[in-house]
Enzyme design. Sequence first.
Site, PDB file in Angstrom:
ATOM      1  N   MET A  14       0.858  -1.198   0.000  1.00 18.97           N
ATOM      2  CA  MET A  14       0.000   0.000   0.000  1.00 18.97           C
ATOM      3  C   MET A  14       0.895   1.249   0.000  1.00 18.97           C
ATOM      4  O   MET A  14       1.866   1.306   0.772  1.00 18.97           O
ATOM      5  CB  MET A  14      -0.903   0.041   1.239  1.00 18.97           C
ATOM      6  CG  MET A  14      -1.917  -1.075   1.287  1.00 18.97           C
ATOM      7  SD  MET A  14      -3.148  -0.848   2.599  1.00 18.97           S
ATOM      8  CE  MET A  14      -2.176  -1.029   4.066  1.00 18.97           C
ATOM      9  N   CYS A 552      33.441 -12.280  10.238  1.00 21.29           N
ATOM     10  CA  CYS A 552      32.226 -12.872   9.666  1.00 21.29           C
ATOM     11  C   CYS A 552      32.281 -14.397   9.746  1.00 21.29           C
ATOM     12  O   CYS A 552      31.912 -15.095   8.801  1.00 21.29           O
ATOM     13  CB  CYS A 552      32.000 -12.491   8.205  1.00 21.29           C
ATOM     14  SG  CYS A 552      32.119 -10.761   7.913  1.00 21.29           S
TER      15      CYS A 552
END
Length: 554
Positions: A14, A552
């Site tokens: 929307m 990481c």
Amino acid sequence: MSERTQITLRIEGMTCDGCARHVTEALKAVAGVVEAQVPGWHSGHATVIAETSVTDEALMNAVREAGYRALVRERRPLEGERRAPKSEGADYDLMIIGGGSAAFAAAIKGAELGATVAIVEGDTIGGTCVNIGCVPSKTLIKAAELCYRAAYPKFEGLTACPPPSDWQRVVQQKDELVAALRQGKYVNVMEVYPNITLIRGWARLIGARRVTVNGTTYTPGKILIATGSRPWAPPIPGLQEAGYLDSTEALSLPALPQSLLVIGAGAIGLELGQLFSRFGVRVMVLEGGPHVAGGEEPEIGAALTRYLEGEKMRVCTDVRIHRVERTQGEYRVQAEIDGRAELCAAERLLVATGRRPHTGELGLETAGVQVGSRGEILVNEHLRTANPDIYAAGDCLGDPMYVYVAAYAGGLAAENALTGAGRIYDLAALPHVIFTDPQVASVGLSERHAREQGLKAKTAVLQLKDVPRALAARDTRGLIKLVAEETTGRLVGAHVLADAAGEVIQEATLAIRFGLMITDIVETFHPYLTMVEGLKLAALTFERDVSKLSCCAT
Ligand SMILES: Cc1cc2nc3c(=O)[nH]c(=O)nc-3n(C[C@H](O)[C@H](O)[C@H](O)COP(=O)(O)OP(=O)(O)OC[C@H]3O[C@@H](n4cnc5c(N)ncnc54)[C@H](O)[C@@H]3O)c2cc1C
């Protein structure tokens, strides 16, 4: 009339008021839908009232055909269909004694169920959290932290105390925030619910279902006790005669003292001790237990002590206090520290040795309500007392005393009292936070508790020097300890000492609540350079030495 359900959908796609209209019309066109509402396109959701037979697929398809995406988030019996039955001859369907967080959650739930509700408050509306607890303490703690970090941009390895700041101004700003939140979150909220009435005065039970306030007697359908707690001090010789500060008075001191003795190193003692130290007060903490933050893992207590001592606070554990006196304008505490007698002196004395339920003057015995040895109201799993018409919620139940527990209990008790819903009070996977810097946050079992419960437990401890976020922020104070079941790898406890530990703990809370394994945490993406990545690295620590992994690490 067939039964009806309230369904909440998340709507994606929307972009304007027109979209909200299209979605509303699409939902209304589904057979069996009685009402549909999109409260503005940017809300991203729609609420539908429909016959129970209307399926999720029918609603989602209708939205899809209108050009948007929808997902059903919740289905619940329509509140109106579950209205509380009217209590014949009663002044109110529900009378709540106390006007704090438990009371407001209960009153709103009662009002939503169509009940008439009265809140009786003898002191300041809003109770502890907004007036003298969470809100004022956390705003002053943040002010102290800002003042401290400004004085010590590289605050690891500091050497002296920061200069005193404008304490009165900080207290005034705190009072302004408290007043605004009290108005916005309590006073104004009452105006939204016309069937909630506020009665000012102290309530007392004078029978099984009778309450007196300011000389007027009420006979409500059900009663909820939500009277909170009050600071408690141990019976130390001389303490009452000498007088002392409790947390409420400490948070509103007109001027900063030169020095402060703090008895008790639980959450409130530690938070306030560090706060005053950071405003330049010479602080000494006296704790009777073997480490500070007694309910936490010993590694966390030991590390936190080091950090506080690094800020020039003196922190003593295993202390025996023999006597307190006030002479020549200062407090003197005769204590035994490290097996040696010591006379500790300071301008002010703060006693932070816990809180006890505020239930003494309520007339509970006349109503057949039972209490435990600390004055806590005894309830069953539905929060009902020994009197079937009286329920209790919040701090008056005793530990754990947190505002989110009080609010949860208030809503649940009101629903059970008014509708007989039989909802069960469940505190599984309950996290808590101590707002020191670094913060302490825990959920689930400690290593010791896991073993005491007969679990074969394994643990992993990760120091923050191995967390990239901590390195980048140049603040490697802290550690993360995880406790898992040896055989299955299920996470059963997480204990974090870190900047933003209170945020990190929420992932562990979900993991424990939904029975996740250590591998689930390891295999889930965690954004690089976030503190919560530390949780994944701690999970990896069960199997690997993370200090030898690349960034990481997976
Ligand atoms: C310094 C401090 C910091 C805190 N920080 C946090 C935090 O960061 N996070 C957190 O989750 N929790 C925190 N807490 C705890 C939290 O504030 C409480 O758990 C919570 O506010 C309890 O809510 P309650 O509704 O049970 O009681 P309260 O909010 O205390 O409300 C009880 C009310 O009942 C009224 N009352 C009592 N007896 C009667 C009577 N007979 N008639 C009429 N009225 C009566 C009292 O005046 C009071 O207003 C903190 C507490 C303190 C003291």
